[in-house]
Design an enzyme around this catalytic site. Sequence first.
Site, short mmCIF file in Angstrom:
data_model
loop_
_atom_site.label_atom_id
_atom_site.label_comp_id
_atom_site.label_asym_id
_atom_site.label_seq_id
_atom_site.Cartn_x
_atom_site.Cartn_y
_atom_site.Cartn_z
N ASP A 38 0.63 -1.28 -0.17
CA ASP A 38 -0.07 0.21 0.84
C ASP A 38 0.33 1.50 0.22
O ASP A 38 1.80 1.31 0.73
CB ASP A 38 -0.78 -0.09 0.84
CG ASP A 38 -2.16 -0.90 1.39
OD1 ASP A 38 -2.31 -1.15 -0.07
OD2 ASP A 38 -2.10 -1.39 2.47
N TYR A 82 6.40 -8.44 8.21
CA TYR A 82 6.29 -7.53 8.12
C TYR A 82 6.73 -6.95 10.09
O TYR A 82 6.44 -7.45 11.08
CB TYR A 82 5.27 -7.28 8.07
CG TYR A 82 4.02 -6.90 6.49
CD1 TYR A 82 4.32 -5.86 5.70
CD2 TYR A 82 3.87 -8.61 6.60
CE1 TYR A 82 4.31 -6.26 4.34
CE2 TYR A 82 3.05 -8.73 5.11
CZ TYR A 82 3.20 -7.56 4.35
OH TYR A 82 2.52 -8.08 3.03
N ASP A 96 -6.40 1.79 8.32
CA ASP A 96 -5.32 2.40 8.56
C ASP A 96 -5.40 3.90 8.29
O ASP A 96 -6.71 4.40 8.44
CB ASP A 96 -4.77 2.01 7.33
CG ASP A 96 -4.52 2.28 5.78
OD1 ASP A 96 -5.93 3.36 5.77
OD2 ASP A 96 -3.72 1.84 5.27
N ARG A 107 -3.71 -4.70 7.79
CA ARG A 107 -4.84 -4.34 7.93
C ARG A 107 -6.16 -4.44 8.53
O ARG A 107 -6.97 -4.14 9.26
CB ARG A 107 -5.15 -3.22 7.00
CG ARG A 107 -4.18 -1.77 6.52
CD ARG A 107 -4.82 -0.90 5.31
NE ARG A 107 -4.90 -1.93 3.77
CZ ARG A 107 -6.01 -1.91 3.16
NH1 ARG A 107 -6.73 -1.09 3.88
NH2 ARG A 107 -5.59 -2.93 1.93
#
Length: 236
Positions: free
Chosen positions: A53, A81, A95, A187
Amino acid sequence: MIKTVEEYKNGQVLLIDKPLNWTSFQVVNKLRWEIRQRFNIKKIKVGHAGTLDPLATGLLIICTGKQTKEIHVYQGQEKEYTGTFTIGATTPSYDLETEVDKTYPTDHITEELLYETTKQFIGDIQQRPPIFSAIKKDGKRLYELARKGETTEINARTVSITEFEITKIDLPEVEFRVVCSKGTYIRSLAYDFGLALNSGAHLSALRRTKIGDFSVENGVSVEQFIQDIQDDTVES
């Protein structure tokens, strides 16, 4: 290392540290343009192996030439991540792309509860992708519907999380590290984690650190790639 135009056409795997606010597509376009300009060629195949993203940074695998045929291999590999959840508030996009829409109590949240709650998400879990995502339904991207204020039923799907740890707690912010399968939305993990805490949460920072055996530590910035290709390449 000096690369020739033939090496790019035969296939290269480039590890790029994607900057904040760039789309993955913008990175691909920029690198393709730089390669074409450097070697004065009309076209060359360039693609990425897994979208990040715009609000995320970190490892983006870029394939060139014949190596683009192997993109699916990299897409299927496990990913790592790191990032930050903000506890006590949700957003429609899960987010910072959208504003906070609801707030929730956090007085009951302890460090022990945070650590214990991560255990609920280890293994194969059912997860619903965010409405603000590029997944298609009835021929339209979900984010297109979301931006029009439309709602739609999103089916849950199975994803796998092999590691999920809290690395720092400074409420309302909680830093984490996750190792997960293809198709996992961090997310959505933030949103579901908030629900599991009997509160709310959204993703406020995200960085992809690994894809399979590839690490962002071995990646270069877009600017560095441009500098390298301008300074260190030769024509074949």
